[in-house]
Design a protein around this motif. Sequence first.
Motif, mmCIF file in Angstrom:
data_model
loop_
_atom_site.group_PDB
_atom_site.id
_atom_site.type_symbol
_atom_site.label_atom_id
_atom_site.label_comp_id
_atom_site.label_asym_id
_atom_site.label_seq_id
_atom_site.Cartn_x
_atom_site.Cartn_y
_atom_site.Cartn_z
ATOM 1 N N GLU A 65 10.665 -8.040 -9.246
ATOM 2 C CA GLU A 65 10.454 -7.298 -8.190
ATOM 3 C C GLU A 65 10.783 -5.858 -8.583
ATOM 4 O O GLU A 65 11.769 -5.618 -8.911
ATOM 5 C CB GLU A 65 11.394 -7.681 -7.053
ATOM 6 C CG GLU A 65 10.911 -9.253 -6.452
ATOM 7 C CD GLU A 65 9.702 -9.320 -5.794
ATOM 8 O OE1 GLU A 65 8.873 -10.537 -6.003
ATOM 9 O OE2 GLU A 65 9.087 -8.344 -5.593
ATOM 10 N N ALA A 66 9.689 -5.092 -8.179
ATOM 11 C CA ALA A 66 9.967 -3.762 -8.352
ATOM 12 C C ALA A 66 9.690 -3.040 -6.815
ATOM 13 O O ALA A 66 8.579 -2.854 -6.417
ATOM 14 C CB ALA A 66 9.031 -3.007 -9.348
ATOM 15 N N ARG A 67 10.861 -2.835 -6.112
ATOM 16 C CA ARG A 67 10.621 -2.702 -4.388
ATOM 17 C C ARG A 67 9.841 -3.651 -4.097
ATOM 18 O O ARG A 67 10.166 -4.821 -3.945
ATOM 19 C CB ARG A 67 10.166 -1.145 -4.537
ATOM 20 C CG ARG A 67 11.174 -0.201 -5.108
ATOM 21 C CD ARG A 67 10.490 1.198 -4.767
ATOM 22 N NE ARG A 67 11.333 2.201 -5.545
ATOM 23 C CZ ARG A 67 11.236 3.549 -5.510
ATOM 24 N NH1 ARG A 67 10.081 3.993 -4.863
ATOM 25 N NH2 ARG A 67 11.876 4.446 -5.901
ATOM 26 N N THR A 68 8.513 -3.256 -3.421
ATOM 27 C CA THR A 68 8.041 -4.485 -2.824
ATOM 28 C C THR A 68 6.677 -4.675 -3.633
ATOM 29 O O THR A 68 6.066 -5.469 -3.152
ATOM 30 C CB THR A 68 7.218 -3.539 -1.441
ATOM 31 O OG1 THR A 68 6.592 -2.430 -1.952
ATOM 32 C CG2 THR A 68 8.474 -3.178 -0.507
ATOM 33 N N ARG A 101 2.949 6.080 -2.858
ATOM 34 C CA ARG A 101 4.305 6.839 -3.347
ATOM 35 C C ARG A 101 4.163 6.928 -4.760
ATOM 36 O O ARG A 101 4.529 8.070 -5.377
ATOM 37 C CB ARG A 101 5.710 5.952 -3.040
ATOM 38 C CG ARG A 101 6.107 6.024 -1.464
ATOM 39 C CD ARG A 101 7.487 5.705 -1.189
ATOM 40 N NE ARG A 101 7.758 4.355 -1.677
ATOM 41 C CZ ARG A 101 7.607 3.206 -0.977
ATOM 42 N NH1 ARG A 101 7.280 3.391 0.469
ATOM 43 N NH2 ARG A 101 7.836 1.975 -1.658
ATOM 44 N N TYR A 102 3.793 6.147 -5.678
ATOM 45 C CA TYR A 102 3.552 6.154 -7.129
ATOM 46 C C TYR A 102 2.415 7.084 -7.240
ATOM 47 O O TYR A 102 2.596 7.859 -8.237
ATOM 48 C CB TYR A 102 2.971 4.814 -7.339
ATOM 49 C CG TYR A 102 2.602 4.589 -8.987
ATOM 50 C CD1 TYR A 102 3.445 4.563 -9.955
ATOM 51 C CD2 TYR A 102 1.271 4.535 -9.278
ATOM 52 C CE1 TYR A 102 3.142 4.734 -11.322
ATOM 53 C CE2 TYR A 102 0.948 4.633 -10.621
ATOM 54 C CZ TYR A 102 1.860 4.700 -11.641
ATOM 55 O OH TYR A 102 1.409 4.574 -12.938
ATOM 56 N N ALA A 103 1.414 6.940 -6.532
ATOM 57 C CA ALA A 103 0.208 8.049 -6.811
ATOM 58 C C ALA A 103 0.602 9.510 -6.603
ATOM 59 O O ALA A 103 0.440 10.053 -7.535
ATOM 60 C CB ALA A 103 -1.070 7.581 -5.926
ATOM 61 N N ALA A 104 1.360 9.632 -5.550
ATOM 62 C CA ALA A 104 1.818 10.732 -5.474
ATOM 63 C C ALA A 104 2.671 11.649 -6.488
ATOM 64 O O ALA A 104 2.587 12.627 -6.565
ATOM 65 C CB ALA A 104 2.604 11.176 -4.144
ATOM 66 N N GLY A 105 3.396 10.638 -7.066
ATOM 67 C CA GLY A 105 4.211 11.151 -8.304
ATOM 68 C C GLY A 105 3.645 11.530 -9.525
ATOM 69 O O GLY A 105 4.066 11.677 -10.608
ATOM 70 N N ARG A 106 2.231 10.999 -9.817
ATOM 71 C CA ARG A 106 1.399 10.955 -10.935
ATOM 72 C C ARG A 106 0.940 12.361 -11.310
ATOM 73 O O ARG A 106 0.425 12.961 -10.474
ATOM 74 C CB ARG A 106 0.443 9.972 -11.045
ATOM 75 C CG ARG A 106 0.689 8.604 -10.763
ATOM 76 C CD ARG A 106 1.254 7.927 -11.982
ATOM 77 N NE ARG A 106 0.568 7.694 -13.093
ATOM 78 C CZ ARG A 106 0.526 7.444 -14.308
ATOM 79 N NH1 ARG A 106 1.814 7.493 -14.723
ATOM 80 N NH2 ARG A 106 -0.404 7.204 -15.043
ATOM 81 N N VAL A 160 -6.046 0.102 -4.250
ATOM 82 C CA VAL A 160 -5.168 -0.153 -2.863
ATOM 83 C C VAL A 160 -4.844 1.120 -2.088
ATOM 84 O O VAL A 160 -4.566 1.162 -1.031
ATOM 85 C CB VAL A 160 -4.171 -1.240 -2.842
ATOM 86 C CG1 VAL A 160 -2.991 -0.544 -3.604
ATOM 87 C CG2 VAL A 160 -3.804 -1.921 -1.689
ATOM 88 N N ALA A 161 -4.635 2.332 -3.115
ATOM 89 C CA ALA A 161 -3.986 3.134 -2.588
ATOM 90 C C ALA A 161 -5.171 4.408 -1.897
ATOM 91 O O ALA A 161 -5.837 4.992 -2.931
ATOM 92 C CB ALA A 161 -3.223 4.033 -3.324
ATOM 93 N N PRO A 162 -5.269 4.558 -0.685
ATOM 94 C CA PRO A 162 -6.331 5.526 -0.132
ATOM 95 C C PRO A 162 -6.393 6.980 -0.893
ATOM 96 O O PRO A 162 -7.411 7.522 -1.129
ATOM 97 C CB PRO A 162 -6.213 5.491 1.385
ATOM 98 C CG PRO A 162 -5.168 4.343 1.600
ATOM 99 C CD PRO A 162 -4.593 3.909 0.512
ATOM 100 N N THR A 220 0.815 -1.209 0.060
ATOM 101 C CA THR A 220 0.000 0.051 0.175
ATOM 102 C C THR A 220 0.934 1.203 -0.183
ATOM 103 O O THR A 220 0.612 2.110 -0.513
ATOM 104 C CB THR A 220 -0.906 0.094 1.232
ATOM 105 O OG1 THR A 220 -1.702 -1.104 1.085
ATOM 106 C CG2 THR A 220 -1.699 1.492 1.279
ATOM 107 N N ALA A 221 1.838 1.151 0.761
ATOM 108 C CA ALA A 221 2.926 2.388 0.790
ATOM 109 C C ALA A 221 3.376 2.557 -0.600
ATOM 110 O O ALA A 221 3.853 3.641 -0.755
ATOM 111 C CB ALA A 221 3.937 2.192 1.907
ATOM 112 N N ALA A 222 3.801 1.669 -1.301
ATOM 113 C CA ALA A 222 4.576 1.758 -2.469
ATOM 114 C C ALA A 222 3.528 2.381 -3.500
ATOM 115 O O ALA A 222 3.772 3.328 -4.175
ATOM 116 C CB ALA A 222 4.991 0.361 -2.946
#
Length: 214
Positions: A166-169, A10-15, A79-81, A5-7
């Motif tokens: 694997e891409a990080r988690t 992070r992805y959503a924040a950069g979109r 999955v990302a709130p 979820t945290a991963a």
Amino acid sequence: MEAVTAAWERYAAGRTPRRDVNAAGATTWVNWTQYPDHGPDESLLGPVCGRRVLELGCGTGCNLAHLAMLGAQCVGIDVAPSQRAKAEARWGTVPGLTFQTAEATEFLTDRPDNFDVVLSIFGPAWFTDPATLLPLVRQALSAGGVFAFSHRPPSADPRPRQPLREARTVSRWDYSPHEWAALLESARFTHVTAGIIDPPDSEGEGTLVVRAET
């Protein structure tokens, strides 16, 4: 699960938010590829008016909002709130459209015949073990339902490819069109089509698009 979820947060924040209008002047549209104004439209799903549609990994809801505008009854999960918050802020007034924060396999469990269409655009169909996901999607679809998804194709690197990367988690299942067709047929889907759409120019990468029916 918390790390995944945290991963995605992070992805959503950069979109970058989707444009308000596309090249054709439309305010809503479906984009199956990683390129703007390229690839098939919603006709890939067949008629959607009055149908129950689920998008796995809906992000900010832009693709699903288009289907709701066409008269579909739509549910989007991510999955990302933060994605739910963005989706509701932009599309919360659209009739027949709701968003939830949920992991795909958990959401699909115990939902037989709930949907006529399930789609995933660069979403959980790429990032979830198909041995787990495909039976759940089929269970959730009504008779004659449609499952469609897209993601980048496997690398053209000639070195041996590992299906699971694997891409990080976050794990990714990179399968070819032939491999996806075999997996879907094993999961009792029918009328499977899978192929790679060429990029808009010779320098880019294509997009793998898959469609199947129950």
